[in-house]
Design a protein around this motif. Structure first.
Motif, PDB file in Angstrom:
ATOM      1  N   ALA A 270       0.901  -1.373  -0.038  1.00 21.73           N
ATOM      2  CA  ALA A 270      -0.195  -0.144   0.113  1.00 21.73           C
ATOM      3  C   ALA A 270       0.759   1.141  -0.046  1.00 21.73           C
ATOM      4  N   THR A 271       0.356   2.241  -0.844  1.00 17.89           N
ATOM      5  CA  THR A 271       1.366   3.552  -0.798  1.00 17.89           C
ATOM      6  C   THR A 271       0.785   4.334   0.379  1.00 17.89           C
ATOM      7  N   GLY A 272      -0.469   4.322   0.808  1.00 18.53           N
ATOM      8  CA  GLY A 272      -1.020   5.254   1.912  1.00 18.53           C
ATOM      9  C   GLY A 272      -2.308   4.972   2.432  1.00 18.53           C
ATOM     10  N   ILE A 273      -2.822   5.655   3.087  1.00 17.68           N
ATOM     11  CA  ILE A 273      -4.278   5.656   3.659  1.00 17.68           C
ATOM     12  C   ILE A 273      -4.934   6.662   3.416  1.00 17.68           C
ATOM     13  N   ILE A 274      -6.252   6.515   3.361  1.00 19.46           N
ATOM     14  CA  ILE A 274      -7.236   7.545   3.062  1.00 19.46           C
ATOM     15  C   ILE A 274      -8.420   7.251   4.061  1.00 19.46           C
ATOM     16  N   SER A 275      -9.084   8.524   4.846  1.00 18.72           N
ATOM     17  CA  SER A 275     -10.137   8.176   5.296  1.00 18.72           C
ATOM     18  C   SER A 275     -11.073   9.554   5.251  1.00 18.72           C
ATOM     19  N   PHE A 276     -12.497   9.056   4.967  1.00 22.53           N
ATOM     20  CA  PHE A 276     -13.438  10.137   4.607  1.00 22.53           C
ATOM     21  C   PHE A 276     -13.853  10.568   5.686  1.00 22.53           C
ATOM     22  N   LYS A 277     -13.750  11.621   6.493  1.00 29.81           N
ATOM     23  CA  LYS A 277     -14.360  12.042   7.813  1.00 29.81           C
ATOM     24  C   LYS A 277     -15.691  12.531   7.708  1.00 29.81           C
ATOM     25  N   THR A 278     -16.344  12.204   8.864  1.00 30.77           N
ATOM     26  CA  THR A 278     -17.575  12.788   8.983  1.00 30.77           C
ATOM     27  C   THR A 278     -17.875  14.243   9.170  1.00 30.77           C
ATOM     28  N   GLU A 279     -16.756  14.750  10.145  1.00 29.01           N
ATOM     29  CA  GLU A 279     -16.733  16.186  10.389  1.00 29.01           C
ATOM     30  C   GLU A 279     -15.935  17.137   9.445  1.00 29.01           C
ATOM     31  N   GLY A 280     -17.067  18.078   8.779  1.00 29.42           N
ATOM     32  CA  GLY A 280     -16.603  19.000   8.009  1.00 29.42           C
ATOM     33  C   GLY A 280     -16.343  18.423   6.679  1.00 29.42           C
ATOM     34  N   SER A 281     -16.960  17.163   6.383  1.00 25.42           N
ATOM     35  CA  SER A 281     -16.518  16.531   5.116  1.00 25.42           C
ATOM     36  C   SER A 281     -15.148  16.638   4.543  1.00 25.42           C
ATOM     37  N   LYS A 282     -14.271  16.350   5.602  1.00 25.76           N
ATOM     38  CA  LYS A 282     -13.008  16.204   5.189  1.00 25.76           C
ATOM     39  C   LYS A 282     -12.303  15.046   4.848  1.00 25.76           C
ATOM     40  N   VAL A 283     -11.223  15.000   4.229  1.00 24.70           N
ATOM     41  CA  VAL A 283     -10.533  13.716   3.767  1.00 24.70           C
ATOM     42  C   VAL A 283      -8.966  13.783   4.451  1.00 24.70           C
ATOM     43  N   TRP A 284      -8.873  12.760   5.317  1.00 26.06           N
ATOM     44  CA  TRP A 284      -7.532  12.561   5.864  1.00 26.06           C
ATOM     45  C   TRP A 284      -6.585  11.613   4.959  1.00 26.06           C
ATOM     46  N   SER A 285      -5.404  12.013   4.679  1.00 21.73           N
ATOM     47  CA  SER A 285      -4.620  10.889   4.270  1.00 21.73           C
ATOM     48  C   SER A 285      -3.150  10.924   5.072  1.00 21.73           C
ATOM     49  N   SER A 286      -2.680   9.780   4.743  1.00 22.44           N
ATOM     50  CA  SER A 286      -1.117   9.707   5.403  1.00 22.44           C
ATOM     51  C   SER A 286      -0.122  10.340   4.613  1.00 22.44           C
ATOM     52  N   HIS A 287      -0.233  10.395   3.427  1.00 24.85           N
ATOM     53  CA  HIS A 287       0.969  11.008   2.389  1.00 24.85           C
ATOM     54  C   HIS A 287       0.425  11.932   1.470  1.00 24.85           C
ATOM     55  N   PHE A 288      -0.799  12.157   1.241  1.00 24.93           N
ATOM     56  CA  PHE A 288      -1.555  13.273   0.292  1.00 24.93           C
ATOM     57  C   PHE A 288      -1.766  14.453   0.790  1.00 24.93           C
ATOM     58  N   GLY A 289      -1.641  14.826   1.974  1.00 21.80           N
ATOM     59  CA  GLY A 289      -2.304  15.992   2.570  1.00 21.80           C
ATOM     60  C   GLY A 289      -3.675  15.816   2.945  1.00 21.80           C
ATOM     61  N   GLU A 290      -4.318  16.901   3.326  1.00 21.73           N
ATOM     62  CA  GLU A 290      -5.773  16.863   3.693  1.00 21.73           C
ATOM     63  C   GLU A 290      -6.612  17.261   2.732  1.00 21.73           C
ATOM     64  N   GLY A 291      -7.770  16.785   2.496  1.00 16.62           N
ATOM     65  CA  GLY A 291      -8.626  17.321   1.430  1.00 16.62           C
ATOM     66  C   GLY A 291     -10.076  17.211   1.862  1.00 16.62           C
ATOM     67  N   ALA A 292     -10.991  17.373   0.924  1.00 15.58           N
ATOM     68  CA  ALA A 292     -12.425  17.215   1.333  1.00 15.58           C
ATOM     69  C   ALA A 292     -13.101  16.257   0.283  1.00 15.58           C
ATOM     70  N   TRP A 293     -14.275  15.744   0.534  1.00 16.13           N
ATOM     71  CA  TRP A 293     -15.166  15.164  -0.244  1.00 16.13           C
ATOM     72  C   TRP A 293     -16.460  15.687  -0.427  1.00 16.13           C
ATOM     73  N   MET A 294     -17.265  15.288  -1.522  1.00 12.11           N
ATOM     74  CA  MET A 294     -18.549  16.083  -1.754  1.00 12.11           C
ATOM     75  C   MET A 294     -19.237  15.089  -2.518  1.00 12.11           C
ATOM     76  N   GLN A 295     -20.767  15.102  -2.201  1.00 10.03           N
ATOM     77  CA  GLN A 295     -21.526  14.189  -3.006  1.00 10.03           C
ATOM     78  C   GLN A 295     -21.832  14.746  -4.461  1.00 10.03           C
ATOM     79  N   PRO A 296     -21.994  13.879  -5.427  1.00  6.70           N
ATOM     80  CA  PRO A 296     -22.059  14.378  -6.818  1.00  6.70           C
ATOM     81  C   PRO A 296     -23.628  15.003  -6.818  1.00  6.70           C
TER      82      PRO A 296
END
Length: 367
Positions: A270-296
């Motif tokens: 595995a290259t890294g870890i990703i987790s879609f967070k409930t709080e603030g629709s954030k995306v946490w990752s181990s190697h790719f910085g922090e981001g955000a997710w949204m529904q289409p």
């Protein structure tokens, strides 16, 4: 007909009680006999179950089993419902004590456990039973479609007690077996409350209805497991299939996914870890910085999200389409607007479970 014979017949019909004796007793007598036979079958069923219950340890002596009261409530409930015509699926069998009780009640038992050792132990506990099929498989990792040709009327869910696995087992049962009418849950009263959470959610969604408590605590009074702790909720539940949809998508929030490049690493690393967070629709990752997710936007048929994760290669504007599989146990990532898959994600607990199963095949392995 001679006049003397006619007179004799008329005289016979006029005798007191003659009409009653001559008239047939139709349905009421046959119905009474049928009810009597049903009662006899029910009592015989309960008696057979009691023989197996007496062979099993009670929960005070062996904490990981169900109580005698639980087994007895299962017997009394189903012995009144023509179990000799029904098939029960048992998920989680341990040493096979409950399996033996179920086999004394139902026409057929399909008993499943992740541990081959437990299936063999259970088979040794019921060596003369011809109506049990034992299967060693992980219901959380396995595609259930190969089981779908079987008719199942009742399911007993007593495998892994983690919330997501209890819910997955219940949903898979209802999705795979359209004839299932009753689900039985053990350890509704556990210290982690995961079973209770899963069952209560399914009740709220009307996937399960007409639930009734069984085992210790079914009368609403606190109960104690000897030498362990006290509980104020019942040991187990029996629930009927409800009108609600069992196809609600599995949770993906706050779940750890391992991500792999496509084409894959030859070492399956595995290259890294990703987790879609409930709080603030954030995306946490181990190697790719922090981001955000949204529904289409509305109208999307596929199970997708959009995700912005700027440092996930290859270089792009950082917007990705996340396409989940049916169980949301994995996903593929494609740059927005592109058809080519660049990354594959899978739940970390799926990988851990796979390693656990393989490690247990080494002699003397201790988990």
């Amino acid at each position: 007909m001679p006049l003397l014979l006619v007179s004799a017949l008329l005289l016979l019909l006029c005798l007191p009680g003659a009409a009653v004796a001559a008239a047939p007793r139709p349905a009421r007598a046959r119905g009474g006999a049928s009810r009597g036979n049903a009662t006899e079958r029910r009592l015989a069923c309960i008696q057979r179950a009691e023989v197996e219950i007496a062979r099993a340890p009670d929960k005070d002596a062996w904490r990981v089993t169900t109580t005698h009261a639980f087994k007895r409530d299962v017997a009394h409930f189903f012995c009144a419902r023509e179990p000799e015509k029904q098939v029960v699926l048992e998920l989680g069998i341990f040493k096979g004590h409950s399996t033996a009780v179920l086999a004394s009640i139902f026409a057929k038992v399909i008993s499943v456990d992740v541990s081959p050792e437990y299936t063999h132990d259970a088979a040794r506990h019921s060596p003369n039973r011809k109506n049990i099929v034992f299967m060693a498989l992980d219901t959380y990792l396995t595609d259930w479609s190969f089981l779908s040709a079987n008719r199942v009327d009742v399911a007993v869910i007593d495998a892994d007690h983690k919330y997501e696995k209890v819910r997955a087992d219940a949903v898979n049962v209802l999705h795979t077996f359209p004839d299932v009418q009753w689900l039985v849950f053990d350890d509704y009263a556990t210290e982690l409350a995961d079973v209770k959470r899963a069952v209560d959610e399914l009740i709220e969604e009307q996937v399960l209805v007409r639930c009734r408590p069984i085992g210790r605590g079914k009368d609403g009074r606190p109960w104690e497991m000897k030498g362990y702790k006290a509980y104020d909720i019942p040991e187990g539940m029996i629930c009927a299939r409800g009108p609600g949809s069992a196809n609600k998508k599995a949770p993906f929030l706050d779940v750890t996914y391992l991500v792999y490049p496509v084409p894959g690493d030859p070492l399956v690393k595995a290259t890294g870890i990703i987790s879609f967070k409930t709080e603030g629709s954030k995306v946490w990752s181990s190697h790719f910085g922090e981001g955000a997710w949204m529904q289409p936007p509305g109208g999307e048929v596929r199970d997708t999200l959009f995700m912005r994760l700027p440092f996930l290669p290859p270089a792009s504007d950082g917007v990705w389409e996340v396409l989940f599989n049916r169980g949301r146990s994995s996903f593929v990532l494609s740059p927005e607007g592109a058809a080519e898959t660049k990354w594959f994600g899978v739940r970390a607990d799926k990988i851990r479970q796979l390693f656990k199963i393989e490690n247990e095949r080494f002699e003397g392995f201790e988990s």
